[in-house]
Design a protein around this motif. Structure first.
Motif, PDB file in Angstrom:
ATOM      1  N   VAL A 266       0.855  -1.182   0.000  1.00 57.98           N
ATOM      2  CA  VAL A 266       0.000   0.000   0.000  1.00 57.98           C
ATOM      3  C   VAL A 266       0.894   1.236   0.000  1.00 57.98           C
ATOM      4  N   GLU A 267       0.867   1.970  -1.086  1.00 58.17           N
ATOM      5  CA  GLU A 267       1.745   3.135  -1.220  1.00 58.17           C
ATOM      6  C   GLU A 267       1.152   4.392  -0.598  1.00 58.17           C
ATOM      7  N   ALA A 268      -0.159   4.502  -0.612  1.00 57.69           N
ATOM      8  CA  ALA A 268      -0.789   5.705  -0.061  1.00 57.69           C
ATOM      9  C   ALA A 268      -2.286   5.467   0.092  1.00 57.69           C
ATOM     10  N   ASP A 269      -2.900   6.257   0.965  1.00 58.20           N
ATOM     11  CA  ASP A 269      -4.356   6.277   1.049  1.00 58.20           C
ATOM     12  C   ASP A 269      -4.789   7.688   1.405  1.00 58.20           C
ATOM     13  N   ARG A 270      -6.007   7.993   1.075  1.00 61.10           N
ATOM     14  CA  ARG A 270      -6.539   9.328   1.381  1.00 61.10           C
ATOM     15  C   ARG A 270      -8.051   9.251   1.458  1.00 61.10           C
ATOM     16  N   THR A 271      -8.621  10.169   2.218  1.00 62.57           N
ATOM     17  CA  THR A 271     -10.074  10.273   2.328  1.00 62.57           C
ATOM     18  C   THR A 271     -10.515  11.617   1.771  1.00 62.57           C
ATOM     19  N   VAL A 272     -11.490  11.566   0.909  1.00 70.17           N
ATOM     20  CA  VAL A 272     -12.015  12.772   0.268  1.00 70.17           C
ATOM     21  C   VAL A 272     -13.413  13.030   0.812  1.00 70.17           C
ATOM     22  N   THR A 273     -13.611  14.215   1.374  1.00 65.54           N
ATOM     23  CA  THR A 273     -14.930  14.595   1.885  1.00 65.54           C
ATOM     24  C   THR A 273     -15.734  15.252   0.771  1.00 65.54           C
ATOM     25  N   VAL A 274     -16.940  14.767   0.593  1.00 68.08           N
ATOM     26  CA  VAL A 274     -17.818  15.275  -0.464  1.00 68.08           C
ATOM     27  C   VAL A 274     -18.978  16.029   0.182  1.00 68.08           C
ATOM     28  N   HIS A 275     -19.162  17.273  -0.199  1.00 65.64           N
ATOM     29  CA  HIS A 275     -20.311  18.065   0.247  1.00 65.64           C
ATOM     30  C   HIS A 275     -20.749  18.907  -0.950  1.00 65.64           C
ATOM     31  N   ILE A 276     -21.861  18.527  -1.541  1.00 66.64           N
ATOM     32  CA  ILE A 276     -22.350  19.202  -2.743  1.00 66.64           C
ATOM     33  C   ILE A 276     -23.715  19.814  -2.418  1.00 66.64           C
ATOM     34  N   GLU A 277     -23.801  21.130  -2.535  1.00 70.90           N
ATOM     35  CA  GLU A 277     -25.026  21.830  -2.180  1.00 70.90           C
ATOM     36  C   GLU A 277     -26.163  21.476  -3.136  1.00 70.90           C
ATOM     37  N   ARG A 278     -27.368  21.831  -2.697  1.00 69.98           N
ATOM     38  CA  ARG A 278     -28.577  21.522  -3.461  1.00 69.98           C
ATOM     39  C   ARG A 278     -28.445  21.977  -4.911  1.00 69.98           C
ATOM     40  N   SER A 279     -28.844  21.104  -5.797  1.00 65.43           N
ATOM     41  CA  SER A 279     -28.952  21.403  -7.221  1.00 65.43           C
ATOM     42  C   SER A 279     -30.030  20.488  -7.763  1.00 65.43           C
ATOM     43  N   ALA A 280     -30.375  20.651  -9.011  1.00 67.34           N
ATOM     44  CA  ALA A 280     -31.385  19.764  -9.602  1.00 67.34           C
ATOM     45  C   ALA A 280     -30.909  18.314  -9.562  1.00 67.34           C
ATOM     46  N   ALA A 281     -29.614  18.095  -9.807  1.00 72.40           N
ATOM     47  CA  ALA A 281     -29.083  16.736  -9.794  1.00 72.40           C
ATOM     48  C   ALA A 281     -29.079  16.153  -8.389  1.00 72.40           C
ATOM     49  N   VAL A 282     -28.721  16.956  -7.383  1.00 73.88           N
ATOM     50  CA  VAL A 282     -28.752  16.481  -5.997  1.00 73.88           C
ATOM     51  C   VAL A 282     -30.185  16.134  -5.592  1.00 73.88           C
ATOM     52  N   GLU A 283     -31.139  16.950  -5.996  1.00 69.45           N
ATOM     53  CA  GLU A 283     -32.543  16.660  -5.685  1.00 69.45           C
ATOM     54  C   GLU A 283     -32.979  15.350  -6.330  1.00 69.45           C
ATOM     55  N   ARG A 284     -32.577  15.117  -7.584  1.00 70.77           N
ATOM     56  CA  ARG A 284     -32.928  13.854  -8.245  1.00 70.77           C
ATOM     57  C   ARG A 284     -32.299  12.679  -7.515  1.00 70.77           C
ATOM     58  N   TYR A 285     -31.044  12.855  -7.142  1.00 71.35           N
ATOM     59  CA  TYR A 285     -30.330  11.807  -6.418  1.00 71.35           C
ATOM     60  C   TYR A 285     -31.054  11.487  -5.108  1.00 71.35           C
ATOM     61  N   ALA A 286     -31.381  12.525  -4.338  1.00 75.89           N
ATOM     62  CA  ALA A 286     -32.070  12.322  -3.059  1.00 75.89           C
ATOM     63  C   ALA A 286     -33.415  11.642  -3.266  1.00 75.89           C
ATOM     64  N   ARG A 287     -34.127  12.037  -4.293  1.00 81.44           N
ATOM     65  CA  ARG A 287     -35.437  11.428  -4.531  1.00 81.44           C
ATOM     66  C   ARG A 287     -35.309   9.932  -4.824  1.00 81.44           C
ATOM     67  N   VAL A 288     -34.357   9.574  -5.670  1.00 83.38           N
ATOM     68  CA  VAL A 288     -34.197   8.162  -6.031  1.00 83.38           C
ATOM     69  C   VAL A 288     -33.811   7.318  -4.815  1.00 83.38           C
ATOM     70  N   VAL A 289     -32.902   7.846  -3.993  1.00 83.28           N
ATOM     71  CA  VAL A 289     -32.453   7.097  -2.818  1.00 83.28           C
ATOM     72  C   VAL A 289     -33.528   7.047  -1.741  1.00 83.28           C
ATOM     73  N   LEU A 290     -34.118   8.211  -1.429  1.00 88.39           N
ATOM     74  CA  LEU A 290     -35.009   8.300  -0.278  1.00 88.39           C
ATOM     75  C   LEU A 290     -36.392   7.736  -0.546  1.00 88.39           C
ATOM     76  N   ARG A 291     -36.799   7.630  -1.797  1.00 84.56           N
ATOM     77  CA  ARG A 291     -38.144   7.101  -2.055  1.00 84.56           C
ATOM     78  C   ARG A 291     -38.250   5.629  -1.691  1.00 84.56           C
ATOM     79  N   ARG A 292     -37.128   4.967  -1.509  1.00 88.56           N
ATOM     80  CA  ARG A 292     -37.160   3.577  -1.066  1.00 88.56           C
ATOM     81  C   ARG A 292     -37.175   3.481   0.451  1.00 88.56           C
ATOM     82  N   LEU A 293     -37.005   4.642   1.136  1.00 92.71           N
ATOM     83  CA  LEU A 293     -36.939   4.652   2.593  1.00 92.71           C
ATOM     84  C   LEU A 293     -38.102   5.405   3.238  1.00 92.71           C
TER      85      LEU A 293
END
Length: 248
Positions: free
Chosen positions: A193-220
Motif C-alpha cells: 500500500v503506497e498511499a491512502d486518502r479520504t475525500v470529503t464530499v459536500h455538494i449543495e442543493r442542485s437539480a441533480a442532488v434533488e434527483r439523487y435524493a429522490r431516487v435514494v429516499l423514495r425507497r426509505l
C-alpha cells in the motif's frame, strides 16, 4: 467514482442496494455527474503515469471508465460488470463519445468466475469490492492479474450517502466489508500500500442532488415524508470516499 458506491453490485453486478433496475442505473449516472470532479481528482492522485491497459472492476454504467479514458488518453479500458444492462448503457455512451475502439466490456460475476483480463497496468475498483463474498480471494486474483509493478486503486464509501446534517450511516449486515479498512487486506493479498486518502464530499442543493435524493429516499420514506424532506433548505449530498493505492 463509482468510482461509484452506495451499494453497486459492481464487480459482481453494479447494484447499490437502494434499488433495482432503473433506480440503480439512474443512481450510477447521477454518481458520474455529481462526483465527476472528485473522481478526476482521485485518478489524478494515483501513483501511475501513463497506463495503457486498464481494468474497471464493477464498471456499472461507466463513471470510472470514462474518467480513466479522459485522464489517460493512450489507455484502453476493460469494463467488467455482472449487469448486462449496465454494460449496454456503457457501450452506448462510448459510442456517443466516439470511444468505442478504446473500451472493451466483459460481463462477469467475480464471485463465481475469473474472466481473462489480460495483464493490466492499472485496476480501478470503485465501490465494488465490498460486495464480494470473499474479498481476500478477489484481491489475490487481482494481484495475480496485474502486470509487475501495476497498481490497484480501491475506492470505497463508508455507506449510503447522507442528505441532511442529522443523517447517520447505518451498518448493513448484508455488506459486512462496507466501510472496512482495506489496507490490511491489500497487504495480505501481496500488495504494497503506497498511499491512502479520504475525500470529503459536500455538494449543495442542485437539480441533480434533488434527483439523487429522490431516487435514494423514495425507497426509505413514504411519499408525504419524501416531499417534506425534498423541501428542506439543508438538503445536500454528503459523503466520504476513501482510496487506497496498492502496488504489485
Amino acid at each position: 467514482m463509482s468510482e461509484h458506491e452506495h451499494g453497486h453490485g459492481h464487480g459482481h453486478g453494479h447494484g447499490h442496494g437502494h434499488g433495482h433496475g432503473v433506480d440503480q442505473a439512474e443512481i450510477l449516472d447521477l454518481d458520474a455527474e455529481l462526483l465527476a470532479e472528485h473522481t478526476a481528482s482521485i485518478i489524478g492522485w494515483l501513483p501511475v503515469s501513463n497506463p495503457r491497459r486498464v481494468v474497471d472492476l464493477g464498471a456499472g454504467t461507466g463513471a470510472g471508465t470514462f474518467a480513466l479514458l479522459s485522464r489517460f488518453p493512450e489507455a484502453r479500458v476493460t469494463a467488467v460488470d455482472a449487469s448486462v444492462d449496465h454494460l449496454q448503457r456503457l457501450r452506448d455512451r462510448a459510442c456517443e463519445l466516439g470511444l468505442t475502439d478504446r473500451v472493451h466490456t466483459v460481463q462477469a460475476d467475480l464471485d463465481t468466475g475469473r474472466p481473462d483480463l489480460g495483464t493490466p497496468d492499472l485496476v480501478w475498483a470503485s465501490g465494488s469490492l465490498h460486495h464480494m463474498t470473499d474479498p481476500d480471494r478477489t484481491l489475490r486474483q487481482v494481484h495475480d492479474t496485474l502486470a509487475p509493478g501495476g497498481v490497484l486503486a480501491v475506492v470505497e464509501m463508508a455507506g449510503m450517502p447522507n442528505f441532511f446534517p442529522e443523517s447517520r450511516v447505518d451498518h448493513d449486515e448484508r455488506l459486512p466489508h462496507r466501510g472496512a479498512d482495506w489496507g490490511p487486506m491489500l497487504t495480505r493479498a501481496g500488495f504494497t500500500v503506497e498511499a491512502d486518502r479520504t475525500v470529503t464530499v459536500h455538494i449543495e442543493r442542485s437539480a441533480a442532488v434533488e434527483r439523487y435524493a429522490r431516487v435514494v429516499l423514495r425507497r426509505l420514506l413514504d411519499p408525504e415524508a419524501l416531499d417534506q424532506a425534498l423541501r428542506r433548505d439543508d438538503l445536500a449530498l454528503r459523503t466520504e470516499r476513501t482510496v487506497w493505492a496498492a502496488r504489485k
